[in-house]
Every structure is written in structure tokens, then in C-alpha cells.
Write an enzyme that holds these catalytic residues in place. Sequence first.
Site, PDB file in Angstrom:
ATOM      1  N   SER A 229     -70.239  -0.024 -60.699  1.00 22.05           N
ATOM      2  CA  SER A 229     -70.360   1.351 -61.136  1.00 22.05           C
ATOM      3  C   SER A 229     -70.528   1.420 -62.656  1.00 22.05           C
ATOM      4  O   SER A 229     -71.454   0.814 -63.185  1.00 22.05           O
ATOM      5  CB  SER A 229     -69.139   2.123 -60.647  1.00 22.05           C
ATOM      6  N   ASP A 457     -75.873   6.232 -52.198  1.00 23.55           N
ATOM      7  CA  ASP A 457     -74.701   6.174 -53.075  1.00 23.55           C
ATOM      8  C   ASP A 457     -74.521   7.525 -53.755  1.00 23.55           C
ATOM      9  O   ASP A 457     -75.446   8.029 -54.389  1.00 23.55           O
ATOM     10  CB  ASP A 457     -74.909   5.080 -54.121  1.00 23.55           C
ATOM     11  N   HIS A 485     -70.368   4.172 -51.982  1.00 22.48           N
ATOM     12  CA  HIS A 485     -70.554   3.713 -53.351  1.00 22.48           C
ATOM     13  C   HIS A 485     -70.441   2.200 -53.423  1.00 22.48           C
ATOM     14  O   HIS A 485     -69.461   1.627 -52.942  1.00 22.48           O
ATOM     15  CB  HIS A 485     -69.489   4.375 -54.231  1.00 22.48           C
TER      16      HIS A 485
END
Length: 515
Positions: A229, A457, A485
Site C-alpha cells: 500500500s 482494490d 486490498h
Amino acid sequence: MSKRTLVVTVVTVWALVLAGAVGIGIVLLRDDDADKPADAGDEPAATAAADGRTLEDFYDQEITWTRCDQAECGTLDVPIDYQQPGDGAIKLAVKRTRATGERIGSLVVNPGGPGAPGTTMVDNVDFYFADELRAAYDIVGFDPRGTGESAPVDCLTDEALDAYVAADPDPDTPEEVATAQENSQQFWTGCAARSGAVGPHVSTVEAARDMDVLRSALGEDQLAYFGFSYGTRLGATYAELFPDQVGRLVLDGAVDPSLAPREGALSQAMGFETALRSYVQNCVDAGGCFLGATVEAGITTIQDLLASIDAKALSTNDPERRQLTIGLAFYGIVLPLYSEDNWPYLDDGLQEALKGDGSTLLQLSDFYGSRENGTYTDNSLEAISVINCLDDPWSITADQVPANIAEFEKASPTFGEVFAWGLTACNGIPFASTDEPDLKIDGSGAAPIVVLGTTRDPATPYAEAVAMAEQLESGVLVSRDGDGHTAYNKGNACVDDAVHAYLLEGTVPQDGLSC
């Protein structure tokens, strides 16, 4: 609801609401025993005096490791300001598990955020990483500067943070707009007063410089790194600053480092709308969906629920007698979208809320903010705003929001206005980055960098992974077709095999590999 079985995010779209910048989250298995961060009355985050050390002195240090639970803990000294390394230092918390088999080296990891303490990945190493990686690498997590136990920034007392999170993220009356502006001013004033010397020095560039000091202290000539991320932005920044020291880098749930805050907010708004519709589609496909017989009907049910909560907060079974406000409902709904495994919790929360009970959505919101037993177990909700706004302080004023709403509603009919209001959140930041604030990233000269993206996502939309892979000179894209995610260790053998072949054997995946 079990706190040890819910897969949750540390920080999600909070950055859009508080920081007006790209907000990234990472799937995390929470630990009920996390330590409470500094609060009112504690010393500011960093007050270290000048000690005359040179940058070489920091690079020459060794970490003293001590046993802590099932891992090893240590600290790493880094300059508060890399432009003036002799002006004082802070200590970063570092934790590792040793390789269980034939060791390749150290793998530095980061869970995202920004604001998430990276040592949590070591606490939950079995959840994050497959046996193959744990056998071959010492898994090394660190709390990036300003987060966790690494000179954490602080902006609000727990009581004030409660009010901040509960406030309407989409103010629609003059009174609510005034309250939002007051809250923002209080937040930034608190950051300046409570964060000490570290406040202006928690940028991504400085955190990337810390990673190179960590690489040296670990005795590694090159950095092996697995970032998730926001951790992909951190890893890409490292590649730009230290291309010759790039070893095997994997960036999962990648962000587009070239996106301006407004474009990043639009991208993420669209990502969450896509994820919400995928969730509703799954409900409809199963038959007898409580939200409605079609996706559009289900989305309308959720939108109407949010409107009703905006008009009147829901009661809950919370022992502190808190109600589910529209702010808390928003976070409670978006959090489970990060993992398909959590959709059943969203089912429970929405079904209860439709009957007038906000208890489960409140619990989900508390997970979102790392709130347990009336307090916050880390400073992630504060750190994410400071870091994002240091990286890019761009913002708009409240009277400019209406002109942006139509485009945001087109991107996300359900959440668009919230994201549009998020563009105001860096107004009033008292800090300015002094360390390459306008860094452009292409990683020229770096070894191959593997970039992972997931097609649906919510937090880091797939198009951003494509963009990062294209912008990195040595970027190689691996795509996962799926929900939730990030891509690694999600049951997709194609993705996992590609990652393992690269990190364990140095075999670079085929660019464009689709899994």
C-alpha cells in the site's frame, strides 16, 4: 465479533478526510495487547539535543538486539534532519524474526498507512508471509519516524480525537462547515504543540533515508524490501534516492506516485465505489440479498441508510454510551471493503443499522481507528495526516468544495462528497518539508522492481499499480484479478509463486503477468 479474527485495516481513506492526500491502508491482523501511544501531559515526540554526529556516524552503527516475545527488538538512531545530521537524533523501533531455514538475508517490510507501525508485521509474521519467505529471510519491521514507538507525532487528546472521528465528513450546513474548520484548526494547532522537533521531519523522503541507514545497520549491501500500500510509495522513493542499493523490491497494492492530491482522491473514491458495488453484487448473486434484488437497489439502500444516520445518529450497545454518527458510520462501512473475508461483518453491521442498531458498525469504525477500551492504541490517525500533508500540502478552501462535488459524485455516487471535502484537510498545516519535497520518481538505475496490483482494490485502484510499473524504469507488473486490498498471500498461487521466485531466487516475473 472477535478482535483476533477480524482482518482489518490500520488506516484507510482517513487520509482523504484529514489530509487531502492519497490515503492508503493495508490489511492487518490487529493485536489486542498493543501499547497506548503518548497522550496529554507526555513529553513531545522529539526533543533531542544537537550532538554533532555526522551522517557517517549513523551509517556505522550496529543494532543491539534483545529478545521480545517471539521476536528480537532493537532501536536505530537516525537524524531528525538529514540536512543537518548533527542537530539531533531520534530512535526508531525495530523488530525482527530470524530466518527459520537457510538464510538469504534481511527482508525489510512496511504495512502501509502512512502511519501504521511496521513492527506489527513482525508481531503477525505468520499472517503476512508464507513459510518460504520466513525460512529464507530475517523479517525486519520498523516503525517509520513519527509513528508507533518511533518518536510518534501527537496532535489531539483521545477525547478530542473521538470527537474528530465522529464529526460529519461531509458537512452540509453552515454550522457543520464551521465545526469542520474548527476541528481542522484544532488538529493542526495540536500537532504543532504536541509533536516536538519531529513534526516537520516525518516526510516519506526522510523515512526512505532512514531505510538506507537501517540497511547499513543490518549489514546488507543492498536492500531487500516488501512494501504494501503506502509502503509502495516508500519503496519507490527509496529506489529514486538510492538506486544502487536496490536489491529485490516487491511493491504490493501500488500507488501512482505522480498523482496530484486531487487526482489521487478521485482515484480512491472510484476505487471504494467499485469495491462497494462488488460487495453488493456478491450479496445479490447469493440470492435473497437484504439490500435489494439488484446492485442499484442495494447501493440505494446503503445511501439511504447513510442519509438517515446523517439526520439522526443510531443508538449502540457501547459501554461509553456512544452513538453511531455519520462519521463513524462512514468508517465502519469502508473498513470491511478492504478484505473480502470481512464482508460478513459488513453484512451484520448493515442489517443491524437498518433496524436502528449501530453497534457493529461502531465496532468496525473503532477497529479502523485503533480504538480499544476508550483509548487509541497507536497514533496512526494523526500520523497519516502529518505525513501526507508534508509530502504534498496542497489543499482547497471550504468555499471551493462545491465546485468539485459533481466530478467526485460521478466517480463515487456513494462516497464522492466525503472525498471532495477531504481536499480541504491540509489547510493550516504548521510544518513544511525541507528534504526534497518535489521529488520525481522513476527509479532510474535500480534493479528490477516487482509491482503488484489487484483489479478491484478499493484503496489503491489497479490503474495506479499499472502507472507505478510504467513510471519505474525497471518496474515489472504482476496483476491479480480479485477483490480486496493487495495481492500477495491472498490464496492466488500465481501471484505468490511469482513473488517467491523473485525474492528467493532472483527470477524476475514476466512483465504483465496476469493472475
